[in-house]
Structure formats: C-alpha cells, structure tokens
Design a protein around this motif. Structure first.
Motif, mmCIF file in Angstrom:
data_model
loop_
_atom_site.group_PDB
_atom_site.id
_atom_site.type_symbol
_atom_site.label_atom_id
_atom_site.label_comp_id
_atom_site.label_asym_id
_atom_site.label_seq_id
_atom_site.Cartn_x
_atom_site.Cartn_y
_atom_site.Cartn_z
ATOM 1 N N ARG B 80 0.855 -1.194 0.000
ATOM 2 C CA ARG B 80 0.000 0.000 0.000
ATOM 3 C C ARG B 80 0.889 1.242 0.000
ATOM 4 O O ARG B 80 1.642 1.482 0.948
ATOM 5 C CB ARG B 80 -0.913 -0.014 1.217
ATOM 6 C CG ARG B 80 -1.896 1.128 1.251
ATOM 7 C CD ARG B 80 -3.145 0.697 1.994
ATOM 8 N NE ARG B 80 -2.759 0.061 3.250
ATOM 9 C CZ ARG B 80 -2.850 0.649 4.438
ATOM 10 N NH1 ARG B 80 -3.302 1.868 4.534
ATOM 11 N NH2 ARG B 80 -2.482 0.012 5.529
ATOM 12 N N ALA B 81 0.839 2.025 -1.090
ATOM 13 C CA ALA B 81 1.764 3.151 -1.230
ATOM 14 C C ALA B 81 1.059 4.465 -1.498
ATOM 15 O O ALA B 81 1.479 5.506 -1.013
ATOM 16 C CB ALA B 81 2.745 2.862 -2.367
ATOM 17 N N GLY B 82 -0.022 4.450 -2.257
ATOM 18 C CA GLY B 82 -0.669 5.707 -2.638
ATOM 19 C C GLY B 82 -2.086 5.454 -3.102
ATOM 20 O O GLY B 82 -2.758 4.563 -2.600
ATOM 21 N N VAL B 83 -2.525 6.233 -4.076
ATOM 22 C CA VAL B 83 -3.943 6.247 -4.473
ATOM 23 C C VAL B 83 -4.434 4.877 -4.966
ATOM 24 O O VAL B 83 -5.392 4.312 -4.431
ATOM 25 C CB VAL B 83 -4.162 7.310 -5.582
ATOM 26 C CG1 VAL B 83 -5.604 7.306 -6.053
ATOM 27 C CG2 VAL B 83 -3.773 8.685 -5.060
ATOM 28 N N VAL B 84 -3.778 4.375 -6.002
ATOM 29 C CA VAL B 84 -4.276 3.146 -6.628
ATOM 30 C C VAL B 84 -4.102 1.943 -5.693
ATOM 31 O O VAL B 84 -5.012 1.124 -5.536
ATOM 32 C CB VAL B 84 -3.553 2.888 -7.971
ATOM 33 C CG1 VAL B 84 -3.945 1.544 -8.554
ATOM 34 C CG2 VAL B 84 -3.868 4.012 -8.947
ATOM 35 N N GLY B 264 13.225 -3.394 -20.368
ATOM 36 C CA GLY B 264 13.432 -4.111 -19.115
ATOM 37 C C GLY B 264 12.136 -4.787 -18.772
ATOM 38 O O GLY B 264 11.456 -5.208 -19.687
ATOM 39 N N PRO B 265 11.720 -4.821 -17.509
ATOM 40 C CA PRO B 265 12.448 -4.306 -16.351
ATOM 41 C C PRO B 265 13.596 -5.214 -15.929
ATOM 42 O O PRO B 265 14.355 -4.877 -15.059
ATOM 43 C CB PRO B 265 11.353 -4.251 -15.267
ATOM 44 C CG PRO B 265 10.401 -5.342 -15.640
ATOM 45 C CD PRO B 265 10.416 -5.416 -17.141
ATOM 46 N N VAL B 266 13.694 -6.380 -16.603
ATOM 47 C CA VAL B 266 14.774 -7.310 -16.262
ATOM 48 C C VAL B 266 16.005 -6.945 -17.094
ATOM 49 O O VAL B 266 15.918 -6.825 -18.318
ATOM 50 C CB VAL B 266 14.330 -8.763 -16.540
ATOM 51 C CG1 VAL B 266 15.490 -9.718 -16.368
ATOM 52 C CG2 VAL B 266 13.160 -9.138 -15.632
HETATM 53 C C1 LIG Z 1 7.807 -2.873 -13.266
HETATM 54 C C2 LIG Z 1 7.239 -2.543 -11.918
HETATM 55 C C3 LIG Z 1 6.812 -3.559 -11.087
HETATM 56 C C4 LIG Z 1 6.277 -3.264 -9.842
HETATM 57 N N1 LIG Z 1 5.856 -4.301 -9.080
HETATM 58 C C5 LIG Z 1 5.283 -4.049 -7.886
HETATM 59 C C6 LIG Z 1 4.793 -5.120 -7.087
HETATM 60 O O1 LIG Z 1 4.851 -6.300 -7.463
HETATM 61 N N2 LIG Z 1 4.225 -4.813 -5.907
HETATM 62 C C7 LIG Z 1 4.115 -3.513 -5.477
HETATM 63 O O2 LIG Z 1 3.581 -3.306 -4.393
HETATM 64 N N3 LIG Z 1 4.592 -2.486 -6.201
HETATM 65 C C8 LIG Z 1 5.166 -2.709 -7.395
HETATM 66 N N4 LIG Z 1 5.619 -1.650 -8.150
HETATM 67 C C9 LIG Z 1 5.471 -0.277 -7.640
HETATM 68 C C10 LIG Z 1 4.039 0.207 -7.851
HETATM 69 O O3 LIG Z 1 3.770 0.322 -9.212
HETATM 70 C C11 LIG Z 1 3.818 1.584 -7.187
HETATM 71 O O4 LIG Z 1 3.981 1.453 -5.812
HETATM 72 C C12 LIG Z 1 2.418 2.078 -7.500
HETATM 73 O O5 LIG Z 1 2.296 2.453 -8.842
HETATM 74 C C13 LIG Z 1 2.043 3.242 -6.644
HETATM 75 O O6 LIG Z 1 0.766 3.666 -7.090
HETATM 76 P P1 LIG Z 1 -0.203 4.496 -6.160
HETATM 77 O O7 LIG Z 1 -1.269 5.059 -7.014
HETATM 78 O O8 LIG Z 1 -0.669 3.675 -5.029
HETATM 79 O O9 LIG Z 1 0.754 5.629 -5.606
HETATM 80 P P2 LIG Z 1 0.736 7.186 -5.921
HETATM 81 O O10 LIG Z 1 1.934 7.753 -5.294
HETATM 82 O O11 LIG Z 1 -0.585 7.744 -5.528
HETATM 83 O O12 LIG Z 1 0.964 7.178 -7.466
HETATM 84 C C14 LIG Z 1 0.294 7.911 -8.439
HETATM 85 C C15 LIG Z 1 0.677 7.355 -9.798
HETATM 86 O O13 LIG Z 1 2.088 7.432 -9.980
HETATM 87 C C16 LIG Z 1 2.615 6.290 -10.586
HETATM 88 N N5 LIG Z 1 3.661 5.691 -9.716
HETATM 89 C C17 LIG Z 1 3.994 6.112 -8.478
HETATM 90 N N6 LIG Z 1 5.008 5.395 -8.004
HETATM 91 C C18 LIG Z 1 5.350 4.505 -8.919
HETATM 92 C C19 LIG Z 1 6.345 3.481 -8.979
HETATM 93 N N7 LIG Z 1 7.210 3.235 -8.002
HETATM 94 N N8 LIG Z 1 6.411 2.741 -10.079
HETATM 95 C C20 LIG Z 1 5.559 2.979 -11.092
HETATM 96 N N9 LIG Z 1 4.609 3.938 -11.104
HETATM 97 C C21 LIG Z 1 4.504 4.684 -10.027
HETATM 98 C C22 LIG Z 1 1.459 5.380 -10.852
HETATM 99 O O14 LIG Z 1 1.110 5.540 -12.207
HETATM 100 C C23 LIG Z 1 0.356 5.878 -9.972
HETATM 101 O O15 LIG Z 1 -0.899 5.706 -10.547
HETATM 102 C C24 LIG Z 1 6.172 -1.926 -9.396
HETATM 103 C C25 LIG Z 1 6.600 -0.907 -10.223
HETATM 104 C C26 LIG Z 1 7.129 -1.191 -11.472
HETATM 105 C C27 LIG Z 1 7.570 -0.096 -12.336
#
Ligand SMILES: Cc1cc2nc3c(=O)[nH]c(=O)nc-3n(C[C@H](O)[C@H](O)[C@H](O)COP(=O)(O)OP(=O)(O)OC[C@H]3O[C@@H](n4cnc5c(N)ncnc54)[C@H](O)[C@@H]3O)c2cc1C
Ligand code: SF4
Ligand code: SF4
Ligand code: FES
Lengths: 343, 279
Positions: B80-84, B264-266
């Motif tokens: 759990r990190a942000g909006v989505v 990538g991402p690999v």
């Molecule tokens: C290839 C890849 C694989 C991933 N695999 C996982 C996984 O298996 N499990 C997991 O918990 N997380 C994973 N992440 C990270 C996850 O995508 C972000 O934590 C998530 O997009 C955050 O979205 P949010 O809307 O909750 O956060 P918010 O901060 O509200 O983000 C708003 C928008 O920003 C973008 N965004 C923000 N942070 C990231 C980020 N780190 N990476 C990509 N887009 C971001 C998204 O488009 C999101 O809609 C992965 C990221 C990538 C790039």
C-alpha cells in the motif's frame, strides 16, 4: 517543376475545406499564429515565421481521451473514441513536418503501435510551405533539415511571385495536387526560387553540432550539468512547445462506475515526473532533469532512432521566460566537454 | 495484450484479497479473466509485469506474482503506497478490475536451463521471485540446483508463509529465510541478506544469480556476488521506475536510451553497467 497560382490555390482550399477537415495557420486577435480548423482560404494567415504551438498537437493533442469505461454487472466495458478521419494540414513548416517523422518512430516502436497517433498520421496529408525568411532563432539546417527540406511532407510549396512552386513528394500529395490547376514553372522562376532556398538554408545554419554526440556519450557526470540549469524554472514551456517532445501522463477521470482514461502532455522537467511512490526520485534536481532533456534530444534519441530529436524550430529559444537558449547550452557542451567514451 | 490498442485493459474479477503481512501493508490479489480469449492471449513468463486498473482510481504497474504454470489466475502482491494501491487494498472479492499486459521482458528462463540458479530477494519485491521459483520448481528437471535466499525485517513481514513452509520441506530446493530481528518461534536465520548470501550462495560456475529487493539490499549484495566470482552477465536484476504507458512512449521510465518498461524491467548487471547510473 509545376506551379500553382495564388488564386487557384485559394479556390482549391475553399473547395477542400467543404469536404475535408483542413487545418491551417490562423492569426488570432492578439496576433498569435496557430493551427486552426479552417472553412476557407480567407481565414489563413498569409505571413508568419512559424506557428506558436507546434504541429504535434494535431496528432498528439494536449489532452486526449484514450477510452471510456462503464463498470457493470459483467465487469468493465471499454469504448474507444472514433478515429477522427481524413484531414489536410496546410502551411506547416518543413521543421514541423520533420518532427512528425521522428515521432513516428516513438509511437510505432519495435514492440508496440499507438493507434491514436498513427491513425491520425495515416489519415492526414501534409502540405508544407518553405521558409523564405527563417527567423533569427531558427537552426533547422544545422540539425539536418532546412527551410525547404521536403522530406517529411506530402507536398512542398515554395513561394514565387504570384503563386507557389508545388512539389508532390508522395502519392497522397500527388493525388491532392490533382485537384489544382498546375502550370509549368518558368526557368527564371526556378532560378529565383533556388537562390531564395540557398540563402535561407545558409541563414538557418547557426549551430555547429559536429562532435556533439561523441561529447555527450562521455558527459553524463560532467560538471557542466550543474551550471546549465541554474536559472531554469522547471516551467516546462520549452517541452510543451517543442515539436519532438512527446512525454505524456495518463490519468483517470470518473468513478468506479464510469469514467475515462485521458492522456495529457507532461514534461521531464517537472519534479514529480519521475517521483516513485516510495519517495525515491532518480532525478531529484534541475541538474538531472535538464540533463535528461538535452541528453534525450542529442544522445539517447540518436542511439535509439538514428537522428537528433531537435528540428531547430527555435520555439524553446523564443519562449523560455528566463532566456535559457538551447543553442548556448549545446555550445557550452561543445566547448567544455572533451569527446569521451561512454557512459 | 491487445495488439490493435495496447492501452486497453481486459476485464478481470477479483477472486481473493489476502493479507500477507502482519503490518497489513501487503496483500496478494488473485484475479481471474472474465473472457476465455483474453486468458489465452495473456502469455507471460516470470519477471514480466502488468498494469492493473482500479476503476475510478487509475492503473499501476505490478510484477506478476503468479507463474504461468498456474493457469487461470493472475496474482499480484501489492504494497500500500498511494492512491491506486490503497484503493486496491480496499476492494472486496468479486470486484471488477482491468489488466493490461503482459509488459516488459521476463527473467531469462531459457538460458537458465541446465544451470544452477540462486534467487535473492527482500521485502515485497519477492513477488516476481516467487513467480520465478514456482516456475522453476514446476519444471524442476530443466534446471540444476536452486537456492532461494529471502529476507524480511521480521518474520511477520515475509510473504507467502504457507508456501515457504512447503518449500522448506523439499529436498530439491535450498530455501534460506532470514530476518533482521528474530521472534519467539522463528526457526530461520537472523541476519541481513548480503551476509547470508555470502554464506549460502553456490559457486558461480554454471550459475545465474537473480536479485530483487530494496536498494540497500541490492547495494550490499552485489559486491558479495562479484567477490564470489559471478560475472555481470549472469547477475539478473529487475528494476522499478515510475511508469505510465508501459509501452516506451510516455517517456517516463528511461535510463539512458533504454526504457525500463519495454526494454526491461529485467536487465543483467552487465547491461546496466553500460547505462548511465540514474535509477
Ligand atoms: C515494473 C514494476 C513492477 C512493480 N511491481 C510491484 C509489485 O509487485 N508490488 C508492489 O507493491 N509495487 C510494485 N511496483 C510499484 C508500484 O507500481 C507503485 O507502488 C504504484 O504504482 C504506486 O501507485 P499508487 O497510485 O498507489 O501511488 P501514488 O503515489 O498515488 O501514485 C500515483 C501514480 O504514480 C505512478 N507511480 C507512483 N510510483 C510509482 C512506482 N514506483 N512505479 C511505477 N509507477 C509509479 C502510478 O502511475 C500511480 O498511478 C512496481 C513498479 C514497477 C515499475
Ligand atoms: S522554458 Fe526555460 S525555464 Fe521553462 S523549463 Fe524550459 S528551459 Fe526551463
Ligand atoms: S529543442 Fe527547441 S529548437 Fe529543438 S525542436 Fe524542440 S523547441 Fe524546436
Ligand atoms: S512507462 Fe511510458 S515509456 Fe516506460
């Protein structure tokens, strides 16, 4: 070489606009020239250096709905907006036409094809107008184009007294010209046009780029990047106006029940652009962000698609609020960075 | 992946929303396809990711935690990190979702054939490593020795606890779990991933190392592998950058001339060494 009279071209554009979508440069009340949809030749601006906004917005609109969704009993259903259909762009400059060719490589890459951009490209005929009088900020010749470079166009028109020389470059261009009364150009007209072209081409060659790519290959960690962006405001105007900058954001508008997905121009100069949800940002300061802008145009794009992602239109030079001039930046790199090996 | 329009998700149903960790911050979502044809078209390998669409909130990229050898379902483990991600955590079973993918390149499971593989992970990044481990175990005969080193801050923060217990019983897999701080009842190791890797990593000959985890873990584990003699061509990493399109078009995720989403991402460490240090 064929020639079309001014009044014949105007009559043709009037007819064309009644059956097809035609975009052309128009002057608004404040004197700004930009592409607008026109209903006749009278609306088209007759003299202008270049449009304020680049051609890209007709193919990659600043905001665009990718699809809408409805979320019912049986899961979400997606609707894609209808393809806009055939159009003609009249009066674009060779630099803008060239930028579209570069974006073709972005929106149809080695793995994926973007149907929105490529659809509009396939449906649109480009009738360009050579630049008799390049602006002081133009440097298209230096980046491999030129004020009369026909390469990205379906038709190139070059002004001569009383009309235009008309050169069809593609089948679509030839078929469009089929609707216009064409005369044979006289040899004196051709000679005069060649002289104008030569003078304009020379005038737009103001930025020696030889050796830049090799220097950038070794310049990622060079101290020059700390100095260059000092005055940059991260406002992003340069990237929005640039015909080759294509970065976009994707956002959702709506509720769990119905809504749409929209893409919106974005900019690598915005601090949030690369910010991860974790708080980590690979490009935390202006140094990294401005480096990305320059590196992308003059190094990464060359590595990926074989050409510099700058067509020398000068829009970023004219419109930067703090006068950060890409030509001076390139000059600084050329003068201060030794040619090196990557990275 | 919809070839005509790679922006379009396919409709999915949330089958299960499972709390993985004691801090409740990571959940595993099991999704099923609503249309058979979409399921057949979704051909993927471990290491790839997908954009998960939560209607009304947007989409986010997550690595597949499931293996293609577990058909009919996709799994994602989400912090759990942000909006989505928060909206996702709050969804109830039966909810409608969309998925767009598979995206990116997988772990090189073909070159792994006949080789030993050491899998090193920490934190929630273990999800794609779980997919890889399941994949290798389901085709066990194709691969040499398999070692899995998995670390978390505390036992409660380990993902897939039941499955780990099963792996620990197997004699064709060397599973080493470790935590920063032990707890009553913890029978695994106590210590950081780099130190444990140093102890248990097999000799580099004929062996690939796959590493995915938080930046500090990677920073201190890479020197251990290099010191042990692993060449950069056989150290495999899975990168994370902020992403939107996943298609190499929105421009967001580049490192030098590569787009992490589509190139990538690999990456091997050797490939990363040729790119600017900007991730
Ligand atoms: C290839 C890849 C694989 C991933 N695999 C996982 C996984 O298996 N499990 C997991 O918990 N997380 C994973 N992440 C990270 C996850 O995508 C972000 O934590 C998530 O997009 C955050 O979205 P949010 O809307 O909750 O956060 P918010 O901060 O509200 O983000 C708003 C928008 O920003 C973008 N965004 C923000 N942070 C990231 C980020 N780190 N990476 C990509 N887009 C971001 C998204 O488009 C999101 O809609 C992965 C990221 C990538 C790039
Ligand atoms: S227009 Fe000028 S100030 Fe604004 S982002 Fe570009 S370089 Fe910086
Ligand atoms: S970088 Fe500046 S001069 Fe070059 S194409 Fe973009 S806006 Fe025009
Ligand atoms: S996510 Fe758009 S280019 Fe990689």
């Amino acid at each position: 070489m064929k020639k079309v009279k001014k009044e014949d071209l105007a009559a043709f554009l009037d007819r064309l606009a009644s059956t097809r979508t035609v975009y052309a440069p128009c002057r608004d009340g404040e004197g700004t020239v930009d592409f607008q949809r026109v209903t006749g030749a009278a609306e088209i601006a007759d003299t202008y250096g270049n449009t304020r906004l680049s051609i890209k917005r007709l193919f990659l609109p600043q905001t665009e709905t990718l699809f809408s969704y409805r979320n019912g009993e049986d899961g979400p259903v997606f609707d894609v907006p209808a393809r806009p259909g055939p159009a003609v762009v009249f009066g674009l400059r060779p630099c803008d036409a060239k930028s579209l060719g570069m974006l073709d490589g972005v929106f149809a890459n080695d793995q994926y094809t973007d149907p929105y951009f490529t659809g509009r490209r396939a449906d649109t005929v480009l009738v360009g107008l050579g630049c008799v009088e390049p602006c002081s900020t133009c440097f298209c010749t230096s980046v491999g184009g030129g004020p009369f470079d026909p390469s990205g166009l379906d038709v190139l028109l070059s002004e001569v007294p009383g009309g235009y020389l008309a050169e069809a470059r593609t089948e679509a261009g030839a078929s469009l010209l089929g609707g216009v009364p064409l005369l044979d150009a006289g040899s004196d007209e051709l000679a005069a046009a060649a002289a104008v072209k030569e003078e304009a081409t020379r005038k737009a060659d103001t930025l020696p780029l030889a050796g830049l790519k090799e220097r950038l290959d070794g310049a990622f960690d060079h101290p020059v990047w700390a100095k260059i962006p000092e005055k940059c405001l991260d406002c992003g105007i340069c990237t929005f106006l640039c015909p080759t900058c294509h970065c976009f954001d994707v956002c959702d508008e709506g509720t769990a029940v119905a809504g749409s997905r929209v893409r919106i121009w974005d900019s690598c100069l915005f601090p949030l652009y690369t910010l991860h949800a974790s708080g980590h940002n690979p490009r935390p300061t202006g140094r990294e962000r401005y480096r990305q802008r320059v590196m992308h145009k003059f190094r990464y794009f060359v590595d990926r698609l074989g050409c510099t992602a700058c067509v020398g239109c000068g829009r970023c030079v004219v419109n930067c609020p703090v006068n950060l001039d890409i030509r001076q930046v390139v000059g600084m790199i050329r003068d201060q960075v030794e040619a090196g090996i990557r990275p | 992946m919809n070839r005509e329009n790679p922006y379009l998700p396919v409709p999915m149903r949330l089958e299960k929303n499972f709390v993985e960790t004691s801090d409740r911050n990571i959940r595993t979502f099991t999704l099923s396809f609503l249309n058979q044809a979409d399921e057949e078209a979704f051909r993927y390998l471990p290491g790839q990711f997908a954009e998960v669409f939560v209607p009304g909130k947007g989409e986010s990229p997550f690595g597949m935690a499931s293996s293609p050898t577990e058909p009919g379902r996709l799994k994602f483990s989400v912090n759990r990190a942000g909006v989505v991600t928060t909206a996702l955590h709050e969804l109830t079973e039966g909810a409608s979702l969309g998925v767009r993918g598979p995206l990116g390149h997988p772990y090189p499971v073909e070159p792994f054939k006949g080789k030993n593989v050491v899998i090193i992970g920490g934190g929630f990044a273990f999800s794609t490593l779980r997919a890889l481990t399941v994949y290798l175990l389901d085709r066990r005969a194709d691969y040499g020795n398999i070692t899995v080193v998995y670390g978390a801050r505390s036992p409660g923060l380990l993902l897939y606890k039941e499955e780990l217990a099963g792996w620990a019983q197997r004699d064709d897999l060397n599973l080493v779990t470790t935590v920063d701080r032990g707890e009553e009842g913890w029978t695994g190791r106590v210590g950081f991933v780099p130190a444990v890797t140093k102890e248990v990593a097999p000799p580099p000959d004929n062996t690939y190392a796959v590493i995915c985890g938080p930046p500090v873990m990677i920073k201190f584990t890479l020197p251990v592998l290099r010191e042990a003699g692993y060449p950069d061509e056989r150290i495999i990493m899975n990168l994370e950058m902020r992403m939107k399109c996943g298609l190499g078009m929105c421009g967001r995720c580049n490192i030098g001339e590569k787009y992490v989403c589509k190139d990538g991402p690999v990456f091997t460490l050797a490939e990363l060494g040729r790119l600017p240090n900007e991730f």
